[in-house]
Design an enzyme around this catalytic site. Structure first.
Site, PDB file in Angstrom:
ATOM      1  CG  ASP A  23      -1.860  -0.928   0.969  1.00  0.00           C
ATOM      2  OD1 ASP A  23      -2.148  -2.302   0.018  1.00  0.00           O
ATOM      3  OD2 ASP A  23      -2.932  -1.022   2.319  1.00  0.00           O
ATOM      4  CE  LYS A 128      -3.639  -4.821   0.853  1.00  0.00           C
ATOM      5  NZ  LYS A 128      -4.353  -3.836   2.178  1.00  0.00           N
ATOM      6  CB  CYS A 161      -2.201  -2.696   5.303  1.00  0.00           C
ATOM      7  SG  CYS A 161      -4.005  -1.922   5.068  1.00  0.00           S
TER       8      CYS A 161
HETATM    9  C1  C5J Z   1      -2.910   0.696   5.470  1.00  0.00           C
HETATM   10  C2  C5J Z   1      -4.775   1.908   6.659  1.00  0.00           C
HETATM   11  N1  C5J Z   1      -2.130   0.518   4.149  1.00  0.00           N
HETATM   12  N2  C5J Z   1      -4.225   2.131   8.098  1.00  0.00           N
HETATM   13  N3  C5J Z   1      -4.106   1.025   5.317  1.00  0.00           N
HETATM   14  O1  C5J Z   1      -2.447   0.284   6.918  1.00  0.00           O
HETATM   15  O2  C5J Z   1      -5.770   2.663   6.918  1.00  0.00           O
END
Ligand code: C5J
Length: 222
Positions: A23, A128, A161
């Protein structure tokens, strides 16, 4: 190859290993995006980009498989449970129009991976709908077909994540390494606690190491 790591050295074979980058999207990392709009200091996350670039470059040069993930929902939000969309009281909810397009919707400008770490041809890109990279994605099947048994993780955010994905991977039988200086949280104490708990109890979820240790291990393979 062997990487100096916690709680003990991490052994992997490049042909059966993948680098998983979680991400590293504009909305989480760039000023003016969703992350900053929630009151977060995105400079903390931006600071890991050079270390991530160095690892990505070395991994590509060594010929290793690369997987990029994006937290992304379909435009009609059919893959976004109401419990996720309605939680809390944010300025913008998933699907609303934010500073860089619709929040966490596939194809929107803010949903793209930052240019410094953009995927190249032949790399796997996974959209995802959850926090974990294995939930509702088919990633496990893709990795099994490629004969992958070991995963090296980078990305954001450490305790959300990244941690969820590493735990999912561990439960599916992968040996997982998290690169400590290639992951970050908006909350530094959450990152520190996550790194510690992942490698505690003899590596109950996996290993952690610095990018320097992995680069040193990769050097002879290039
Ligand atoms: C991720 C989030 N990528 N913190 N998303 O960690 O909402």
């Amino acid at each position: 190859m062997q990487t100096a790591a916690q709680p003990f050295p991490y052994e992997c074979d490049l042909a059966h290993s993948a680098l998983v980058i979680i991400d590293m999207q504009r909305d989480f990392i760039e000023p003016g995006g969703f992350g900053e709009s929630l009151g977060n200091n995105v400079a903390l996350l931006e600071a890991i980009v050079p270390a991530c670039q160095a690892v990505l470059h070395a991994w590509r040069t060594a010929g290793g498989l690369v997987v990029h993930t994006r937290e992304a929902h379909a435009a009609d939000l059919s893959d976004c449970p109401p419990a996720k969309r309605l939680r809390g009281n944010p300025t913008w909810r998933i699907g609303d129009v934010g500073p860089m397009g619709r929040i966490l919707v596939a194809g929107e400008p803010g949903n793209q991976i930052i240019p410094a770490l953009a995927p190249i041809e032949g790399e796997i890109v996974i959209d995802k709908p959850g926090k974990g990279a294995f939930y509702a994605t088919g990633l496990h099947e893709t990795l099994q077909q490629a004969g992958i048994t070991h995963l090296v993780f980078m990305g954001v955010t450490t305790e959300v994540c990244v941690q969820t994905s590493m735990r999912e991977a561990n439960d599916r039988g992968y040996d997982c390494l998290l690169l400590e200086d290639c992951t970050e949280s908006y909350f530094p104490h959450f990152k520190a606690a996550t790194v510690e708990m992942l490698h505690a109890q003899g590596g109950i979820i996996g290993w952690t190491a610095t990018s320097g240790s992995l680069l040193a291990a990769l050097a002879p393979t290039r």
